[in-house]
Design a protein around this motif. Sequence first.
Motif, PDB file in Angstrom:
ATOM      1  N   SER A   8       0.830  -1.207   0.000  1.00 35.44           N
ATOM      2  CA  SER A   8       0.000   0.000   0.000  1.00 35.44           C
ATOM      3  C   SER A   8       0.863   1.254   0.000  1.00 35.44           C
ATOM      4  N   LEU A   9       1.947   1.220   0.798  1.00 33.90           N
ATOM      5  CA  LEU A   9       2.806   2.398   0.870  1.00 33.90           C
ATOM      6  C   LEU A   9       3.518   2.628  -0.458  1.00 33.90           C
ATOM      7  N   LYS A  10       3.932   1.526  -1.060  1.00 28.28           N
ATOM      8  CA  LYS A  10       4.656   1.624  -2.321  1.00 28.28           C
ATOM      9  C   LYS A  10       3.754   2.174  -3.425  1.00 28.28           C
ATOM     10  N   THR A  11       2.484   1.763  -3.370  1.00 33.16           N
ATOM     11  CA  THR A  11       1.554   2.174  -4.422  1.00 33.16           C
ATOM     12  C   THR A  11       1.191   3.648  -4.310  1.00 33.16           C
ATOM     13  N   GLY A  12       1.025   4.134  -3.098  1.00 33.68           N
ATOM     14  CA  GLY A  12       0.649   5.532  -2.921  1.00 33.68           C
ATOM     15  C   GLY A  12      -0.767   5.800  -3.390  1.00 33.68           C
ATOM     16  N   ILE A  13      -1.048   7.052  -3.692  1.00 31.94           N
ATOM     17  CA  ILE A  13      -2.405   7.426  -4.098  1.00 31.94           C
ATOM     18  C   ILE A  13      -2.468   7.558  -5.613  1.00 31.94           C
ATOM     19  N   VAL A  14      -3.399   6.841  -6.221  1.00 32.84           N
ATOM     20  CA  VAL A  14      -3.495   6.887  -7.682  1.00 32.84           C
ATOM     21  C   VAL A  14      -4.714   7.665  -8.149  1.00 32.84           C
ATOM     22  N   THR A  15      -5.547   8.063  -7.207  1.00 36.18           N
ATOM     23  CA  THR A  15      -6.787   8.724  -7.581  1.00 36.18           C
ATOM     24  C   THR A  15      -6.525   9.995  -8.389  1.00 36.18           C
ATOM     25  N   GLY A  16      -7.268  10.122  -9.476  1.00 35.91           N
ATOM     26  CA  GLY A  16      -7.131  11.323 -10.301  1.00 35.91           C
ATOM     27  C   GLY A  16      -6.046  11.201 -11.359  1.00 35.91           C
ATOM     28  N   GLN A  17      -5.359  10.049 -11.409  1.00 36.08           N
ATOM     29  CA  GLN A  17      -4.291   9.912 -12.403  1.00 36.08           C
ATOM     30  C   GLN A  17      -4.848   9.446 -13.741  1.00 36.08           C
ATOM     31  N   HIS A  18      -5.524  10.350 -14.387  1.00 33.11           N
ATOM     32  CA  HIS A  18      -6.053  10.028 -15.710  1.00 33.11           C
ATOM     33  C   HIS A  18      -6.161  11.318 -16.490  1.00 33.11           C
ATOM     34  N   MET A  64     -15.645   3.205 -10.751  1.00 30.95           N
ATOM     35  CA  MET A  64     -15.583   2.886  -9.328  1.00 30.95           C
ATOM     36  C   MET A  64     -14.181   2.464  -8.910  1.00 30.95           C
ATOM     37  N   ASN A  65     -13.239   2.387  -9.850  1.00 31.87           N
ATOM     38  CA  ASN A  65     -11.895   1.933  -9.462  1.00 31.87           C
ATOM     39  C   ASN A  65     -11.131   3.056  -8.763  1.00 31.87           C
ATOM     40  N   PRO A  66      -9.993   2.742  -8.155  1.00 28.77           N
ATOM     41  CA  PRO A  66      -9.309   3.757  -7.345  1.00 28.77           C
ATOM     42  C   PRO A  66      -8.856   4.973  -8.160  1.00 28.77           C
ATOM     43  N   VAL A  67      -8.735   4.818  -9.473  1.00 22.61           N
ATOM     44  CA  VAL A  67      -8.230   5.938 -10.273  1.00 22.61           C
ATOM     45  C   VAL A  67      -9.307   7.012 -10.449  1.00 22.61           C
ATOM     46  N   TYR A  68     -10.532   6.599 -10.733  1.00 20.21           N
ATOM     47  CA  TYR A  68     -11.610   7.579 -10.923  1.00 20.21           C
ATOM     48  C   TYR A  68     -12.380   7.807  -9.633  1.00 20.21           C
ATOM     49  N   ASP A  69     -12.513   6.751  -8.877  1.00 22.60           N
ATOM     50  CA  ASP A  69     -13.123   6.793  -7.554  1.00 22.60           C
ATOM     51  C   ASP A  69     -14.307   7.755  -7.451  1.00 22.60           C
TER      52      ASP A  69
ATOM     53  N   HIS B 293      -8.961  -6.364  -5.065  1.00 29.48           N
ATOM     54  CA  HIS B 293      -9.775  -5.799  -6.134  1.00 29.48           C
ATOM     55  C   HIS B 293      -9.269  -4.404  -6.507  1.00 29.48           C
ATOM     56  N   ALA B 294      -8.988  -3.606  -5.499  1.00 30.61           N
ATOM     57  CA  ALA B 294      -8.533  -2.242  -5.759  1.00 30.61           C
ATOM     58  C   ALA B 294      -7.195  -2.249  -6.504  1.00 30.61           C
ATOM     59  N   HIS B 295      -6.279  -3.104  -6.068  1.00 29.68           N
ATOM     60  CA  HIS B 295      -4.982  -3.160  -6.749  1.00 29.68           C
ATOM     61  C   HIS B 295      -5.140  -3.607  -8.197  1.00 29.68           C
ATOM     62  N   CYS B 296      -5.941  -4.664  -8.399  1.00 29.81           N
ATOM     63  CA  CYS B 296      -6.103  -5.180  -9.761  1.00 29.81           C
ATOM     64  C   CYS B 296      -6.796  -4.159 -10.659  1.00 29.81           C
ATOM     65  N   ALA B 297      -7.816  -3.498 -10.112  1.00 33.68           N
ATOM     66  CA  ALA B 297      -8.538  -2.509 -10.914  1.00 33.68           C
ATOM     67  C   ALA B 297      -7.591  -1.382 -11.320  1.00 33.68           C
ATOM     68  N   ARG B 298      -6.674  -1.062 -10.430  1.00 37.84           N
ATOM     69  CA  ARG B 298      -5.696  -0.013 -10.728  1.00 37.84           C
ATOM     70  C   ARG B 298      -4.775  -0.454 -11.875  1.00 37.84           C
ATOM     71  N   MET B 299      -4.310  -1.716 -11.808  1.00 37.64           N
ATOM     72  CA  MET B 299      -3.411  -2.203 -12.866  1.00 37.64           C
ATOM     73  C   MET B 299      -4.141  -2.317 -14.194  1.00 37.64           C
TER      74      MET B 299
END
Lengths: 181, 530
Positions: A8-18, A64-69, B293-299
């Motif tokens: 989780s720490l490595k991934t950071g926040i991806v929301t809005g990255q589009h 609904m994914n973390p990028v668009y959230d 799910h969140a990780h996979c959806a991100r990838m």
Amino acid sequence: MFRILRKSLKTGIVTGQHDASSTSTPTVAGESAEKARSFRRSLAIREVDSGSCNGCEMEMNALMNPVYDAERFGIHIAASPRHADALVVTGPVTVNMEKALKDAYRATPDPKLVIALGDCACDCGMFKGSYAVTGPVERHVPVDVKVPGCPPRPAEILQALQTLMGHAGVAVKGRALKPKG
Amino acid sequence: MEDTSEAVRKIIEGFGSIVLNVEAVHGLPVVKVPKEDLPVIAHFIHTAPSLRGTLSLQWAVDLRPGERRFQLYYLFSLKERGDWLVLLTELDGDDRLFHSITPHIHAAKWYEREIRDMFGLIAQGHPDLRRLVRHEHWPKGAHPLKKDFPWNTVMERRQGEYAFRRIDGEGVLEVPVGPIHAGIIESGHFRFSVAGEPIMQLELRHFWKHRGVEKVFENLSLVNGVSLAEKVSGDTSFGHSLCYCQAVETLMGVEAPPRARYLRTIFLELERLHNHIGDVGAICNDTAYALAHAHCARMKERIMQLNDRLTGSRFLRGVNIAGGVTVNLWPYHLDEIVHELDEIEEDFTELTQILFNNASLADRLETTGVLNERTAWDHGVMGVVGRASNINRDVRRDHPFAAYKDFTLKVPVYHYGDVQARMRVRIDEVHESIDLIRQAHERLPEGAITAACLPAAHPGDWALSAVEGWRGEILYFVMAGQDGMIHRCKARDPSFVNWPAIQFAVLGNIIPDFPLINKSFNLSYAGNDL
Ligand code: SF4
């Protein structure tokens, strides 16, 4: 446990990255704008597939994914039309789905909004005139907003929903997960 | 090919006196037989130990206006590696009856019901002749794929109800689900019979989304059909358009140039990647494991954004055309792909290590929704679902297309046939796909990306093409009509074959596990309903 934390720490926040939406904002006027006012802060959506190719569904899911959230804007998916404020309808309305669509519309409590998502829902797309299709959506239920595209990108859907909810001002200004090559 | 001529020899040995004709159509052996004798020969192909053919596709063609005849085609895949053999029979004039092969070959069950609905040809001796595609409100005598049925007919509605198979008895309940579901999923109806928690029977009622795809194809020219093929099942846009284009290329007698074939390989693997990674996450999500799910959806999103940057479409639409591809990849594109995939592979590997160390996840996935090998074989199950039940078939290896003959492919096969196995197949294939893309990148030839010219196809000529999409084997049969139009196009998504099998995989499981099992199959409703 530590593995999960590290990930989780490595991934950071991806929301809005589009990329930001490049289409023009749809206009919401008159009665639709009036109805939409009550959903400014929270919009419960029921998605109804009236015969899509599932491309539009995939982009709704992506919303609904973390990028668009989309949930951060108060948009969430309701499990039943009875819990919904808005129906998002995809597909050209097949003869077999016509009744189910009307039933879902009737089951949704007033005031309610209908969003036609994708070219199929807006004007039947390639299936216009087919014996198996009776659409478009607006022939059967009143449509408040049309989001064209085949399929529309998630950023475009999000922008349309936000316009509808009247927070056009905070429209997502995204950037791509990776800069353009 | 040698094996197939061997098969033809065996058939002639056994049935020489009844075989009407043997010919090769674009390299595919076609054996024509009288309709009365077809079931015997089909049974022989299915059961003879040296052939062990599974029915891969069955379809009909209305030859009007040229000739007053119907043709019925049966495509068999023989033995382990699936060599092809076609049986053909014809019905003259007003003859509306043919002999069902379903009593011996389960895989024909839906095909024969479909042929009845679409053509009005009745499979005599079929154990279940309820309507399949036509829902009960369709008027009598509406058979859309007959040439005298106008494509834009406005149909009347009548009353009627589907007769579900019922289980009677104390404490047996029926649970109807759909057509509209709780999540963002496509429309379809499931009817469960349960006693207590375990499922005693599941019956599917699909075809809510029937859009008349095959009829709309007949309004299009061979060149323009590709944009419709992309819309058969959106998540497999590239697989379907590729399969369609290959069939059209065979009809026109052209080949896509080598660079185009490599690019097609790269794009097809990208499509497999984003779908497989998304599916692994979705399976975990149905066990309420939202983190994965969140990780996979991100990838998945990352790969779809990559698709968008490469081709201008997140679904790789508009890339395939008859004769090649419209999008070239420049060196910086290729470096970007490899760089992205390196990162995603590392990312995904870390995640799968977390998954495999999660006992409560394994507890939900193992022994859930078992589809045993025998049932899978009987129903001709294919693709990811088949390989999880020890059906060792993969078109990329068995009938190489695009650039696959230049690569060696490891095909992951598992025996257990449970949700876990289906997830494992996907995880293994993710690594395999990334590897393939790397290899294709290294060896990518220079040159043109479209064929120089597209000769006209002969009216009445037909071709068959297969592609291993991410779900499994996609098949297209395309017959050329007059003036470059399509006379008939049969599109077959693997979902059509795998849906009936899910009815067996759920038996004895509890209803709360159904979404999980369904997700592990992840079949297309649109591709099934057409
Ligand atoms: S608009 Fe396009 S993506 Fe959406 S359902 Fe129709 S064909 Fe599919």
